[in-house]
Design a protein around this motif. Structure first.
Motif, PDB file in Angstrom:
ATOM      1  N   UNK A   1       0.815  -1.218   0.000  1.00 32.98           N
ATOM      2  CA  UNK A   1       0.000   0.000   0.000  1.00 32.98           C
ATOM      3  C   UNK A   1       0.840   1.256   0.000  1.00 32.98           C
ATOM      4  N   UNK A   2       2.056   1.212   0.509  1.00 34.49           N
ATOM      5  CA  UNK A   2       2.867   2.422   0.595  1.00 34.49           C
ATOM      6  C   UNK A   2       4.343   2.070   0.490  1.00 34.49           C
ATOM      7  N   UNK A   3       5.023   2.688  -0.442  1.00 32.21           N
ATOM      8  CA  UNK A   3       6.461   2.501  -0.608  1.00 32.21           C
ATOM      9  C   UNK A   3       7.227   3.338   0.409  1.00 32.21           C
ATOM     10  N   UNK A   4       8.362   2.823   0.846  1.00 33.09           N
ATOM     11  CA  UNK A   4       9.208   3.558   1.771  1.00 33.09           C
ATOM     12  C   UNK A   4      10.232   4.445   1.098  1.00 33.09           C
ATOM     13  N   UNK A   5      10.179   4.542  -0.243  1.00 33.70           N
ATOM     14  CA  UNK A   5      11.162   5.359  -0.965  1.00 33.70           C
ATOM     15  C   UNK A   5      11.150   6.826  -0.537  1.00 33.70           C
ATOM     16  N   UNK A   6       9.984   7.484  -0.283  1.00 35.07           N
ATOM     17  CA  UNK A   6      10.038   8.897   0.145  1.00 35.07           C
ATOM     18  C   UNK A   6      10.849   9.117   1.409  1.00 35.07           C
TER      19      UNK A   6
ATOM     20  N   UNK B   1     -12.809 -11.005   2.086  1.00 36.82           N
ATOM     21  CA  UNK B   1     -11.507 -11.482   1.608  1.00 36.82           C
ATOM     22  C   UNK B   1     -11.466 -11.583   0.088  1.00 36.82           C
ATOM     23  N   UNK B   2     -12.625 -11.875  -0.527  1.00 37.88           N
ATOM     24  CA  UNK B   2     -12.639 -12.029  -1.983  1.00 37.88           C
ATOM     25  C   UNK B   2     -12.791 -10.700  -2.708  1.00 37.88           C
ATOM     26  N   UNK B   3     -13.010  -9.613  -1.956  1.00 37.71           N
ATOM     27  CA  UNK B   3     -13.186  -8.299  -2.568  1.00 37.71           C
ATOM     28  C   UNK B   3     -11.808  -7.675  -2.769  1.00 37.71           C
ATOM     29  N   UNK B   4     -11.367  -7.609  -4.008  1.00 36.75           N
ATOM     30  CA  UNK B   4     -10.029  -7.083  -4.285  1.00 36.75           C
ATOM     31  C   UNK B   4      -9.951  -5.592  -4.043  1.00 36.75           C
ATOM     32  N   UNK B   5     -10.964  -4.841  -4.478  1.00 36.46           N
ATOM     33  CA  UNK B   5     -10.971  -3.411  -4.253  1.00 36.46           C
ATOM     34  C   UNK B   5      -9.980  -2.686  -5.152  1.00 36.46           C
ATOM     35  N   UNK B   6     -10.022  -1.369  -5.093  1.00 37.55           N
ATOM     36  CA  UNK B   6      -9.114  -0.525  -5.864  1.00 37.55           C
ATOM     37  C   UNK B   6      -8.841   0.727  -5.049  1.00 37.55           C
ATOM     38  N   UNK B   7      -7.639   0.819  -4.527  1.00 38.85           N
ATOM     39  CA  UNK B   7      -7.239   1.957  -3.709  1.00 38.85           C
ATOM     40  C   UNK B   7      -6.442   2.914  -4.585  1.00 38.85           C
ATOM     41  N   UNK B   8      -7.077   3.995  -5.001  1.00 38.99           N
ATOM     42  CA  UNK B   8      -6.408   4.959  -5.877  1.00 38.99           C
ATOM     43  C   UNK B   8      -5.447   5.857  -5.118  1.00 38.99           C
ATOM     44  N   UNK B   9      -5.474   5.817  -3.775  1.00 37.46           N
ATOM     45  CA  UNK B   9      -4.584   6.665  -2.976  1.00 37.46           C
ATOM     46  C   UNK B   9      -3.394   5.901  -2.424  1.00 37.46           C
ATOM     47  N   UNK B  10      -3.158   4.703  -2.929  1.00 37.26           N
ATOM     48  CA  UNK B  10      -2.007   3.924  -2.469  1.00 37.26           C
ATOM     49  C   UNK B  10      -0.714   4.512  -3.024  1.00 37.26           C
ATOM     50  N   UNK B  11       0.366   4.327  -2.259  1.00 36.40           N
ATOM     51  CA  UNK B  11       1.711   4.787  -2.657  1.00 36.40           C
ATOM     52  C   UNK B  11       1.734   6.276  -3.001  1.00 36.40           C
TER      53      UNK B  11
END
Length: 369
Positions: free
Chosen positions: A30-35, A202-212
């Motif tokens: 969900x979030x990269x540590x690069x920043x 658990x079967x709901x994949x979803x779409x998080x447009x605010x990830x990373x």
């Protein structure tokens, strides 16, 4: 026993005021540590400290783009050394790869300056070519104890739970060798979890447009101080804004805080005055918006996929509805238009059973009340 400091521990780490030989930055899908890793390099270059970056996950061109504008590296290129490792990765495991691609070039780089910040953008890829996860941890520990001088620091990125690029065994080994671990979380997801509990199937994949989102990340700091041996734990939000970018760090609220918005943060000391004002304004904007809508932050209907709110017209129609029990109470009142002799006044009819012992006399007649 807990203590409150004027400056967050993450600010002291980034500014080089807190000595630590190794910092592990654990990120997730969900979030990269690069920043956060990039912010360590920017701060070191801003205070004229030598930086050596091993480009494993990201290319040299990407790191030049991240650090080449508005930093000390653009004025003095000798402060920054970028070593390409990702293009040299073998297809199979190789026990000698870490020594030839990382350890030997690092020995030459730190010989120029004992006060050096060493950055490995991500070690998960190196784990794929290592004989075993503990062997990679031993190689990294060898850099800290044998190659780096006492005033230098190793900062590396890692994945906490992201198979097959990382495993629980590798994460535990890396956390063991690093006195300071930074666990990165997505700011938007962490803020939503403060407001309402999301139960997704658990079967709901979803779409998080605010990830990373690189502009704001939540950092959970767990650090062990070398001299005193005391533990430091904190949760902060790190924001980057402006051009050239500068960092703002503010405490992140705990789970028990109803207000999900973080307070206004301080700009890290290595930023210039112009970029500090820009970053502070960027951080204050969402805080002011969250303060004006504090009721929405605690509203359980916020963020749902269906609407539970009522329009003004629907609310007026709902208020005009007279419920059945209220209608009977109104009709029983004398002087009302609906009051009539045909309406029952609440008489209770009861038929005695054979076992009932009913006496017309007052049982308390002899008490002289």
């Amino acid at each position: 026993m807990t203590a409150t400091f004027k400056q967050t521990h993450l600010e002291r780490l980034i500014a080089g005021k807190e000595a630590t030989p190794c910092v592990a930055v654990f990120d997730s899908v969900a979030q990269s540590g690069l920043p956060v890793v990039v912010e360590f390099a920017r701060a070191s270059l801003a205070r004229q400290q030598r930086v050596v970056v091993f480009c494993v996950e990201h290319s040299v061109a990407t790191w030049q783009k991240l650090l080449g504008q508005g930093t000390a590296a653009s004025k003095d290129a000798s402060l920054l050394t970028l070593i390409d490792v990702g293009s040299l990765l073998p297809f199979t495991s190789d026990a000698s790869f870490f020594r030839s691609a990382v350890a030997q070039p690092l020995e030459k780089a730190v010989s120029r300056d004992p006060n050096t910040l060493v950055v490995i953008d991500h070690v998960a890829t190196l784990a794929l070519v290592a004989p075993s996860p503990p062997s990679l941890a031993r190689d990294l520990n060898g850099i800290v104890t044998s190659i780096l001088p006492g005033t230098s620091t190793l900062v590396f990125g890692a994945s906490e739970r992201f198979a097959p690029f990382s495993s629980a065994e590798l994460a535990e080994s890396l956390a063991y060798i690093a006195p300071t671990t930074l666990t990165i979380a997505n700011y938007h997801q962490a803020t939503r979890e403060l407001r309402v509990v999301v139960d997704r199937a658990a079967h709901d994949l979803g779409l998080d447009t605010q990830a990373n989102d690189a502009s704001a990340v939540v950092v959970h700091v767990y650090s062990r101080r070398l001299r005193s041996g005391k533990l430091v734990r904190e949760s902060v939000v790190l924001r980057t804004a402006g051009s050239p970018p500068s960092a703002c760090i503010a405490p992140f609220p705990e789970q028990g805080n109803a207000d999900g918005a973080p307070p206004a943060g301080r700009t890290v000391s290595f930023a210039t005055a112009a970029t500090a004002a820009t970053a502070a304004a960027t951080l204050a904007a969402p805080v002011a918006a969250a303060a004006s809508s504090k009721s929405d932050a605690t509203d359980p209907t916020a963020g749902l996929s269906f609407n539970l709110r009522l329009t003004d017209r629907q609310r007026e129609a709902k208020e005009r509805v007279v419920l059945p029990f209220m209608k009977m109470q109104i009709s029983d009142q004398p002087g009302t238009a609906s009051s009539s002799s045909s309406v029952s006044s609440g008489v209770i009819h009861y038929e005695l059973d054979l076992e009932d012992d009913f006496d017309d006399d007052d049982p308390d007649a002899d008490l002289d009340l």
